[in-house]
Write an enzyme that holds these catalytic residues in place. Structure first.
Site, PDB file in Angstrom:
ATOM      1  CG  ASN A   8      -1.736   1.222   1.391  1.00 57.83           C
ATOM      2  OD1 ASN A   8      -1.809   2.043   0.474  1.00 57.83           O
ATOM      3  ND2 ASN A   8      -2.374   1.387   2.543  1.00 57.83           N
ATOM      4  CE  LYS A  10      -0.228   3.328   4.619  1.00 55.42           C
ATOM      5  NZ  LYS A  10      -0.247   3.415   6.059  1.00 55.42           N
ATOM      6  CG  HIS A  95      -6.037   1.773   4.722  1.00 53.22           C
ATOM      7  ND1 HIS A  95      -5.631   2.807   5.515  1.00 53.22           N
ATOM      8  CD2 HIS A  95      -5.024   0.872   4.703  1.00 53.22           C
ATOM      9  CE1 HIS A  95      -4.407   2.551   5.962  1.00 53.22           C
ATOM     10  NE2 HIS A  95      -4.015   1.382   5.471  1.00 53.22           N
ATOM     11  CD  GLU A  97      -3.215   5.511   6.483  1.00 56.66           C
ATOM     12  OE1 GLU A  97      -3.107   5.542   5.246  1.00 56.66           O
ATOM     13  OE2 GLU A  97      -2.354   4.990   7.229  1.00 56.66           O
ATOM     14  CD  GLU A 167      -3.586  -2.667   7.040  1.00 61.07           C
ATOM     15  OE1 GLU A 167      -2.439  -2.846   6.653  1.00 61.07           O
ATOM     16  OE2 GLU A 167      -4.264  -1.682   6.730  1.00 61.07           O
ATOM     17  N   GLY A 173       2.000   2.398  10.661  1.00 60.65           N
ATOM     18  CA  GLY A 173       2.931   3.520  10.526  1.00 60.65           C
ATOM     19  C   GLY A 173       3.560   3.952  11.832  1.00 60.65           C
ATOM     20  CB  SER A 210       4.721  -1.541  12.141  1.00 62.18           C
ATOM     21  OG  SER A 210       4.348  -0.184  12.329  1.00 62.18           O
TER      22      SER A 210
HETATM   23  P1  PGA Z   1       2.579   0.420   7.555  1.00 68.85           P
HETATM   24  O1  PGA Z   1       1.144   0.586   6.847  1.00 68.85           O
HETATM   25  O2  PGA Z   1       3.174  -0.866   7.012  1.00 68.85           O
HETATM   26  O3  PGA Z   1       3.365   1.627   7.111  1.00 68.85           O
HETATM   27  O4  PGA Z   1       2.342   0.359   9.014  1.00 68.85           O
HETATM   28  C1  PGA Z   1       0.294  -0.508   6.626  1.00 68.85           C
HETATM   29  C2  PGA Z   1      -0.988  -0.085   5.976  1.00 68.85           C
HETATM   30  O5  PGA Z   1      -1.487   1.005   6.302  1.00 68.85           O
HETATM   31  O6  PGA Z   1      -1.559  -0.792   5.133  1.00 68.85           O
END
Ligand code: PGA
Length: 254
Positions: A8, A10, A95, A97, A167, A173, A210
């Site tokens: 992903n 983003k 997701h 976000e 997740e 993140g 992460s």
């Molecule tokens: P990250 O993001 O690996 O940077 O924690 C995962 C995601 O949001 O799909």
């Protein structure tokens, strides 16, 4: 079960960067029927990335978000048909976000899942609890509610074409990943709920939050984890190739 590795990106990497990435990544990995690789770049990058991987049948590209309506006055939104036209074969839905920063509702996740299945694209439903919810002991309740809402309109047979990603929001993140045991516990709940819905066993449940080269192998080895959804560590071809290398016939996870 064929492990699935999903990147992903983003709001990172435009078309030019994607072209460079595809060249580097192709030289670092080889097609392997024992694993599946997906990329979710920004909408403007889908076409360039899909072109860059046109000789790699093991790699697919998807959208980070789509609208459930076919077309119309939805400024800023991406329809499924437009995403498909530039090379998308799937899309992320819900997701964290999108849910927490853009107000996507559980009802909307259900509409998007339905529309994607109708269009024949692979939907990746993302679910996960916030830190507050985890500390209040609400993890299973939240995850199962999001799962139920996202899958509400799908028949058991349609569930076979869906991917689920667990997740935990507190792990995204933040550098703080769930332990393999944390992941296994929630994955078992998700799997039970899917069985209850009559979903085929072949449905894959990914872990995300992460994931990086140093922890990917142990997370992939956790009970019920069928792949990973990776943000930060997928932006660099070398670290992403290293993670992807944990799947496939070269080094199959337990
Ligand atoms: P990250 O993001 O690996 O940077 O924690 C995962 C995601 O949001 O799909």
């Amino acid at each position: 079960m064929t492990p699935l590795f999903a990147a992903n990106w983003k709001m990172n990497h435009g078309p030019a960067e994607a072209e460079r990435f595809a060249l580097a990544f192709t030289s670092l990995t080889f097609p392997d029927a024992e694993r599946e690789i997906w990329f979710f770049p920004p909408a403007v990058t889908i076409q360039s990335l899909a072109d860059g991987f046109r000789d790699r049948p093991d790699i697919r590209v998807g959208a980070q978000d789509v609208h459930w309506e076919v077309d119309g006055a939805f400024t800023g939104a991406l329809s499924i048909a437009l995403a498909r036209e530039v090379g998308a074969s799937g899309a992320l839905v819900g997701h964290s976000e999108r849910r927490h920063l853009f107000g996507e509702t559980e009802k909307q996740t259900g509409l998007k899942m339905r529309a994607l299945v109708d269009a024949g694209l692979t939907p990746f439903l993302c679910v996960g609890e916030t830190l507050e919810e985890r500390e209040a002991g609400l993890t299973a309740e939240v995850v199962l509610r999001q799962l139920q809402a996202g899958l509400a309109d799908l028949t058991p047979q349609e569930l076979g074409g869906v991917v689920i990603a667990y997740e935990p929001v507190w792990a995204i993140g933040t550098g703080r990943n769930a332990t393999p045991d944390d992941a296994a516990e929630v994955h078992a709940e998700v799997r039970r709920a899917l069985e209850h819905r009559g979903a085929p066993e072949s449905i894959r449940v990914l872990y995300g939050g992460s994931v990086k080269p140093s922890n990917a192998l142990s997370l992939l080895g956790a009970e019920g984890v069928d792949g990973v959804l990776v943000g930060g560590a997928s932006l660099d071809p070398e670290s992403w190739a290293e993670i992807v290398g944990f799947g496939g016939s070269s080094a199959a996870p337990e």
